[in-house]
Design an enzyme around this catalytic site. Structure first.
Site, PDB file in Angstrom:
ATOM      1  CD  GLU A 175     -24.705 -37.675  47.591  1.00 18.63           C
ATOM      2  OE1 GLU A 175     -24.351 -36.758  48.335  1.00 18.63           O
ATOM      3  OE2 GLU A 175     -25.600 -37.550  46.747  1.00 18.63           O
TER       4      GLU A 175
ATOM      5  CG  ASP B 146     -21.189 -28.568  48.366  1.00 17.54           C
ATOM      6  OD1 ASP B 146     -21.433 -29.395  47.477  1.00 17.54           O
ATOM      7  OD2 ASP B 146     -21.163 -27.341  48.174  1.00 17.54           O
TER       8      ASP B 146
ATOM      9  CG  ASP C 150     -21.968 -33.640  48.838  1.00 17.68           C
ATOM     10  OD1 ASP C 150     -22.162 -34.514  47.974  1.00 17.68           O
ATOM     11  OD2 ASP C 150     -22.321 -32.455  48.705  1.00 17.68           O
TER      12      ASP C 150
END
Length: 165
Positions: free
Chosen positions: A68, A141, A7
């Site tokens: 991501e 996260d 992330d």
């Protein structure tokens, strides 16, 4: 198969490692964040992200990675800084020779909940359930990174079934 989910961020990079067991179950191997201090020059933050992520890769030796895709909100300056962080993340993964797949937030939500507009609480609970964890992984996260790794394993399974690898 061991997948490393990322992330991306400039201040905080979440990472999560998920292993697919022989029976198809998923296991959280490790998760945490790479943090960089506020008010540190961008180039120093990027170096911290690169060296820390490289150490994670060397320690756990994942088979593949999922990252991501950047979602641009209203703050373009923040988005550009996160894009810089994504650049060093992709470089570290590529230099390690890992197959990399990028996932949009809606794809990750669809993969875990079956609904591309799932909220954060639904995502975190599904991550906890799919990895058979006692508690929702923290910080957020790291939980998001585990969700990326789960999505990456789902994608690899789907591609293997369809012969698209």
């Amino acid at each position: 198969m061991l997948s490393l989910g990322i992330d991306p961020g400039t201040a905080i990079v979440g990472y999560g490692l998920v292993r697919e067991l022989p029976d198809g179950a998923l296991q959280a191997v490790s998760y945490d964040v790479i943090s960089t201090p506020a008010h540190t020059p961008l180039w120093e933050r990027l170096e911290t992200i690169y060296t820390s992520l490289t150490a994670v890769i060397q320690q756990f030796q994942p088979d593949r990675a999922g990252v991501e895709v950047l979602f641009f909100g209203k703050n373009v300056t923040t988005g550009i800084n996160v894009a810089h962080a994504r650049g060093v993340i992709l470089l570290a993964l590529h230099q390690a020779g890992l197959p990399i797949t990028e996932y949009k937030p809606a794809e990750i939500k669809q993969s875990l909940t079956g609904y591309g507009n799932a909220d954060k609480k639904q995502m975190q609970e599904m991550t906890r359930m799919m990895l058979n964890l006692d508690k929702i992984p923290r910080p957020d996260d790291a939980a998001d990174a585990l969700a990326v790794a789960i999505t990456d394993i789902h994608s690899a399974r789907f591609n293997a079934i369809g012969g698209w690898q």
